[in-house]
Design an enzyme around this catalytic site. Structure first.
Site, PDB file in Angstrom:
ATOM      1  N   GLU A 178       0.833  -1.204   0.000  1.00  0.00           N
ATOM      2  CA  GLU A 178       0.000   0.000   0.000  1.00  0.00           C
ATOM      3  C   GLU A 178       0.868   1.254   0.000  1.00  0.00           C
ATOM      4  OE1 GLU A 178      -3.731  -1.550   2.747  1.00  0.00           O
ATOM      5  OE2 GLU A 178      -1.889  -0.906   3.727  1.00  0.00           O
ATOM      6  N   LYS A 225       2.452   4.502   1.331  1.00  0.00           N
ATOM      7  CA  LYS A 225       2.767   5.027   2.669  1.00  0.00           C
ATOM      8  C   LYS A 225       2.641   6.545   2.574  1.00  0.00           C
ATOM      9  CE  LYS A 225       6.001   4.887   6.505  1.00  0.00           C
ATOM     10  NZ  LYS A 225       5.556   6.204   6.947  1.00  0.00           N
ATOM     11  N   ARG A 283      -0.983   9.424  11.213  1.00  0.00           N
ATOM     12  CA  ARG A 283      -1.691   8.167  11.436  1.00  0.00           C
ATOM     13  C   ARG A 283      -2.815   8.397  12.444  1.00  0.00           C
ATOM     14  NH1 ARG A 283       1.225   2.391  12.839  1.00  0.00           N
ATOM     15  NH2 ARG A 283      -0.664   1.124  13.078  1.00  0.00           N
ATOM     16  N   ARG A 336      -1.184   8.598  16.714  1.00  0.00           N
ATOM     17  CA  ARG A 336      -0.246   7.483  16.881  1.00  0.00           C
ATOM     18  C   ARG A 336       0.204   7.375  18.338  1.00  0.00           C
ATOM     19  NH1 ARG A 336       4.379   5.486  13.390  1.00  0.00           N
ATOM     20  NH2 ARG A 336       5.899   4.675  14.863  1.00  0.00           N
ATOM     21  N   GLU A 389      -4.650   7.078   7.509  1.00  0.00           N
ATOM     22  CA  GLU A 389      -3.706   8.194   7.503  1.00  0.00           C
ATOM     23  C   GLU A 389      -4.458   9.447   7.067  1.00  0.00           C
ATOM     24  OE1 GLU A 389       0.636   8.968   7.949  1.00  0.00           O
ATOM     25  OE2 GLU A 389      -0.521   7.129   8.211  1.00  0.00           O
ATOM     26  N   PHE A 410      -6.574   1.819   6.102  1.00  0.00           N
ATOM     27  CA  PHE A 410      -5.813   0.609   5.766  1.00  0.00           C
ATOM     28  C   PHE A 410      -6.078  -0.584   6.682  1.00  0.00           C
ATOM     29  CE2 PHE A 410      -2.890   3.469   8.129  1.00  0.00           C
ATOM     30  CZ  PHE A 410      -2.659   2.688   9.253  1.00  0.00           C
ATOM     31  N   ARG A 445       6.351  -4.026  17.210  1.00  0.00           N
ATOM     32  CA  ARG A 445       7.020  -3.833  15.922  1.00  0.00           C
ATOM     33  C   ARG A 445       7.490  -5.209  15.446  1.00  0.00           C
ATOM     34  NH1 ARG A 445       9.270   0.783  14.060  1.00  0.00           N
ATOM     35  NH2 ARG A 445       9.364   1.702  16.149  1.00  0.00           N
ATOM     36  N   LYS A 461       8.137  -1.253   5.985  1.00  0.00           N
ATOM     37  CA  LYS A 461       8.070  -0.006   5.217  1.00  0.00           C
ATOM     38  C   LYS A 461       9.264   0.077   4.274  1.00  0.00           C
ATOM     39  CE  LYS A 461       9.529   2.478   9.369  1.00  0.00           C
ATOM     40  NZ  LYS A 461       9.113   3.477  10.356  1.00  0.00           N
TER      41      LYS A 461
END
EC number: 6.5.1.7
Length: 608
Positions: free
Chosen positions: A266, A268, A273, A288, A318, A358, A435, A441
């Site tokens: 997708e 970025k 966010r 975020r 976003e 997303f 994470r 990314k």
């Protein structure tokens, strides 16, 4: 049951004296064992240095240094000037109040007076945790005419009743300068040990905290209902879920391989966010960092009301600034400019936004976080009614690295930062608060040898020279090490700042300046002033290099050396990121290894 506030103050003093996480853990375990389950939430909030989670959008204390000194003057029966002089000398209002209060106690004892301020020097007092918390909450919540006088009276009363040690920590809490050096990870481990039976139960505590970003509430459920109650926690509309984070790579072949051979790729977007919650006509928007930013985006609220067809839902997307003339994306800084405006409605037409969705995490009572991404995406497509400014993120499903690269170039051409590649296999759950390699990314800075920017945390500052003499001109930056819950130094950055950036530095850093190295900071380089790890900045550089003086990944590549950035340059502040959201030491290590491989490939002889 209640607990004396002195127990908390004593623990704070112990925590302040140590830097080893293992010792901090022992002190917290000791404290939690003494804490009645009914007030464990308040104790956890105190350790975090807050009255309630940021996302609740409730008022802060609203007490600056001047009002604190005035309240202390009333409580201690001394002049404001006397306190100010001592604060200037010590650089710590809390310490100054403690010192004056202790001296007055000793004088009173010497002449045999039994005044209300006479407490044993060990710190005993009549204050309880509940009384301090409830009084501070009243101070924060009182509004309107005469509220300043009420706040002053309540705070002065607390300081008068407190022992010297208690007064010190109440003052520091009020100023937002508690600085115990204890991270959420250490608090969760201590809770797991005391109420879950072992440190191994931390994963259960963490999962609950990731789904309901309120550590005080999680602690209270654990303490009063047990570990099984935490295992059954599900998302709740109006309570933010801690966001899933991505790793980074810059090789399409590696990305596809890492994600299991096939991925959803997708755009970025270069925006903010946002986690958007809907319950009937009620909308919440969380950043975020889990701040409640609903009031900053009245246009997004209206989009969500019309565009989410479910009665209850939590979706992620976003928010991107859009050029009203061309419809093209505008950079992140433009969005931040809009956020700084007091009257947001005045700039809605000047800086309009679009939302690119997303993910969906919860719909009509169903927790989707443990579902694979394709299932979550299918639900997203069903509940979203798309429009020009409210739509699902641009994306493709591919197993071809070349197709990924072509899509990446298209994203760059369209004004996106790059792309986000996501696993779509059966294990592609939503890893709240973590994470991992389920999301990767891929973005590139064409002007630099360094393949990507990094987000680093300010841990120190240096005074400038020449016309910048006496003011800050450079920063000591660090990466986050989640394994040790510490911040490891990476580089000293002094270039890339505009004159406006430099003018703002002193005011930005002032609330976080520390008179000693913060407990969670690991740095051999000593700045002119230490800074509590709070502010995050985006940094670029020529390349990653080895350094004998920086502690990031120290000894990982070569004995006696850490990883640093050559010719680092400031890009921008990242107010949307908290210190634990910064680039990790492991990420920098992986970036360094990829850089080495690239250099070797470029230097390899070709032909015969």
């Amino acid at each position: 049951m209640s607990m004396p506030f002195s127990v908390l103050a004593e623990t704070f003093e112990k925590l302040e004296r140590v830097t080893a996480r293992t010792q901090m853990l022992l002190y917290l375990v000791e404290l939690f064992k003494k804490t009645p389950p009914e007030i464990i939430d308040k104790v956890v909030y105190f350790i975090q240095g807050k009255l309630w989670p940021d996302w609740k959008g409730l008022p802060e204390l609203g007490i600056g240094e001047k009002m604190l000194i005035k309240a202390a003057s009333i409580a201690l029966h001394v002049s404001e000037k006397q306190i100010e002089q001592l604060v200037k000398k010590l650089g710590d209002t809390g310490k100054a109040i403690e010192m004056i209060k202790r001296e007055k106690q000793q004088k009173q004892k010497a002449v045999g007076l039994l005044a209300f301020m006479q407490k044993p020097s060990g710190g005993e007092s009549t204050l309880t945790v509940e009384k301090v918390y409830d009084t501070l909450a009243r101070i924060a919540l009182v509004q309107g005419e005469g509220s300043r006088d009420i706040k002053l009276k309540l705070l002065a009363g607390l300081l008068a009743e407190a022992s010297p040690r208690e007064a010190k920590y109440i003052a520091r809490f009020v100023e937002g300068r508690l600085r115990l050096g204890v991270g959420d990870a250490t608090i969760m481990e201590a809770l797991a040990v005391v109420y879950g039976g072992s440190a191994a139960m931390r994963s259960v505590v963490e999962r609950a905290y990731n789904l309901r970003a309120d550590l005080g509430m999680v602690a209270k459920i654990l303490a009063t209902q047990g570990i099984d109650a935490l295992k059954n926690i599900k998302p709740e509309v109006g309570v933010p879920i801690r966001p899933m984070l991505a790793e980074r790579l810059n090789d399409p072949v590696e990305i596809i391989k890492k994600l299991g051979g096939r991925a959803l790729v997708e755009y970025k977007y270069d925006g903010e966010r946002a986690q958007i919650h809907k319950k009937g006509d009620k909308i919440w928007i969380f950043s975020r960092r889990l701040e409640n930013i609903t009031h900053m985006y009245p246009d997004v609220v209206e989009m969500a009301k019309k565009g989410i067809k479910a009665e209850e839902a939590i979706v992620e997307g976003e928010i991107v600034a859009i050029d009203p003339e061309t419809g093209e994306f505008r950079p992140f800084q433009v969005l931040m400019h809009r956020r700084r405006k007091k009257d947001v409605h005045a700039v809605l037409s000047e800086i309009p936004v679009a939302v690119f969705l997303f993910d969906t995490l919860y719909v009509n009572g169903e927790d989707l976080t443990l579902k694979p991404l394709p299932a979550r995406h299918e639900v997203l497509e069903k509940i979203i009614e798309q429009s020009d400014t409210w739509r699902i993120a641009e994306g493709i499903v591919t197993s071809d690295p070349q197709e990924l690269e072509s899509f990446f170039l298209k994203a760059i051409e369209d004004g996106a930062e790059g792309v986000m590649a996501k696993a779509i296999h059966d294990r592609s759950i939503y890893q709240a608060g973590a994470r991992g390699w389920l999301w990767i990314k891929y973005k590139r800075d064409y002007k630099s040898e360094m393949s990507d920017t990094v987000d680093l945390v300010v841990i120190g500052a240096f005074y400038g020279k020449g016309r910048r003499g006496g003011k800050f001109g450079a920063l000591l930056m660090a990466a986050y090490d989640p394994d040790t819950d510490t911040f490891k130094s990476v580089c000293k950055v002094g270039s890339g700042f505009t004159d406006e950036d430099l003018e703002r530095l002193d005011d930005m850093l002032k609330p976080y300046i520390s008179d000693k190295k913060p407990a969670r900071v690991d740095s051999q380089m000593k700045p002119d002033v230490w800074v509590e790890p709070t502010l995050v900045a985006e940094i670029i550089g020529a390349e990653l290099t080895l350094s004998p003086i920086h502690t990031c990944c120290y000894g990982w590549v070569k004995s006696g050396a850490g990883i640093s950035i050559r010719f680092p340059r400031f890009i921008r502040w990242r107010p949307d990121k908290g210190p634990e959201d910064a680039t990790t030491t492991k990420e920098l290590y992986e970036m360094y290894k990829r850089q080495l491989r690239r250099i070797k490939e470029e230097e390899a002889p070709t032909g015969v």
